[in-house]
Design an enzyme around this catalytic site. Sequence first.
Site, PDB file in Angstrom:
ATOM      1  N   CYS A  26     -43.240 -68.578 125.641  1.00  0.00           N
ATOM      2  CA  CYS A  26     -42.218 -67.732 126.248  1.00  0.00           C
ATOM      3  C   CYS A  26     -42.773 -67.220 127.567  1.00  0.00           C
ATOM      4  O   CYS A  26     -43.603 -67.884 128.183  1.00  0.00           O
ATOM      5  CB  CYS A  26     -41.824 -66.594 125.316  1.00  0.00           C
ATOM      6  N   HIS A 530     -71.269 -60.171 110.823  1.00  0.00           N
ATOM      7  CA  HIS A 530     -71.034 -61.536 110.339  1.00  0.00           C
ATOM      8  C   HIS A 530     -72.288 -62.025 109.619  1.00  0.00           C
ATOM      9  O   HIS A 530     -73.367 -62.088 110.209  1.00  0.00           O
ATOM     10  CB  HIS A 530     -70.718 -62.454 111.523  1.00  0.00           C
TER      11      HIS A 530
END
Length: 602
Positions: A26, A530
């Site tokens: 868009c 992590h």
Amino acid sequence: MDYNLLAKQILKNVGDAENVSKVWHCATRLRFKLVNEEKADTTAVEALDGVVTVVQSAGQYQVVIGNSVGKVYEEIIQLNDKFENQSMNRSVKENGEKQRLINKLLAFVSSVFTPFLGALAASGILKGLLILATNFNVLSETDGAYQIWSASSDAIFYFLPLFIGFTAAKQLRVNQFVAVTIAGALVYPNLITLMSEGKGIEFFGLPIQSATYSASVIPILLAIWLLSFIEPVLDKIFPESVRNIFTPLLSIMIMVPLTLLVVGPIGNIVSTGLATALGAVYSFSPMIAGLILGAIHQVIVIFGVHWALITLMINNISEFGQDPWLPIVCIAVFAQAGSALGVFLKTTDKKMKSIAGSAFVTAIFSITEPAIYGVNLKLKKPMYFALLASGIGGAIAGFGEVKASTFTFPGILAIPTYLGNGFGFEVIGLIVGLCGATLLTYLFGVTNPAKIETMISNDLGEEVLISGKKIELQEVNDPAFSSGAIGKGFAIIPIENTIKSPFNGTVSAIFPTKHAVGLTTDSGVELLIHVGIDTVQLDGKYFDTYVSQGDTVRAGQPLIQFDNEKIKAAGYDTTVIYVVTNSSDFENIKIDILKDNPIQLA
């Protein structure tokens, strides 16, 4: 910016081409339909230079780029042209379930309008400029220049069914030129004249309802949707040698009268019904309607469901020659611009100032996504102030019963289309939306980076980090982390098995595979912890979590338990990585693992 490199990085991090069922764009976003959204590395995508943020809504994985989205899209198409030919109407499974009907509908409507948004907006703006020119006696309606430009601005609205037919057919994978032929019949001048003059017209004795389909939306959408069922049946009936002639022939012969007899009238009933329902809300209290829509419209944009409202606005212009919602939405747009302006004026963060300045300009011209995602929603308070200001401004416009005379996307160039009764209230509403949001944000909505940085240095405490050998981030055997693309940080080669929270904060993300957790402090630090390299492939094996997304945690509180030895025995690196994913939000910040606190000021 290297658009080709960005396209490659985005495609890789959404799970590569095989995980992409469809991609389009868009005004500001790449919109993906992913086979499995869990395969997308959202953290990595958001960390890319050129990506504002990622939004997962309405069954879409939306990567917000900004004004350069078209160029990035073209590069993605060049990388793999299969995307352009894939259908929007195929069932795509997400997380093992078929996507909901409402998500499919919203995605379909969005993809139908997206290709001609620029021309639609330009035509509306041109119409507004002509209104302004006649009001100030620059042009008269008898001037040749006015008539030519008036025809130019009216063309896309008059022939809107043709545009919608073409793009809808592309999304539903039916013959686009047959679709345009069907749409063309609906606006064929002789047929329109017969129906508009009230002269009876029949199809083999069946009366055709008098109706005008110029500028209509729903009838042609229904017609092409029905064609998507009829065309495949005809393809099966005719052999391949004659299919290219007889399938279009019978499609046109069947669909044009069927649309005029049944589909068109049903579409008009739906259109009128929806417009009447919204009109009833507005009639009950224009001021309350303005307050509600003004306050929630940009939230609607965030969830990607504003396309349904856009369709109704266009339909109101077609059915009644005016629309009461566009002036209210314009105030909401101005409020988002105002909050971005407030951030621009107040912040001392150079990057945020640059983003906010450009976001203010684009928002004033109707593109609010950079302001929403890059500034206001990110800082939270500016978003709240924008919604408050736009609600008040919308109530003022509603009280004045302001109407738009034509459709164009709300922004500064659309203001002339609101001329008429109540226009003064629209001006006041726009000022309240813009200036109110600017002032509130400037006074209460921005905490400058210099103050945040002081808090950062106290937020992370080394005493609650996992025991082990500290290493520099660039030593981590994973380029996504070692390159610094995700953010600044450090790593630890662990000798124990429990990840603890290094500060007081909130769990912003907990991964389904349990190998990583995202934390956010009250001062704005976003930390990703992590565990291991490629341990996502263990799918949670050897991991346990003690917290859930949204939980409030204290420093030293256990977050993740993992079996260090078994993970190493399975062939995985167990290095624990600490990365501040929003490092770029703060000036003069560096990660120094040689100090007592891992995050220090430069």
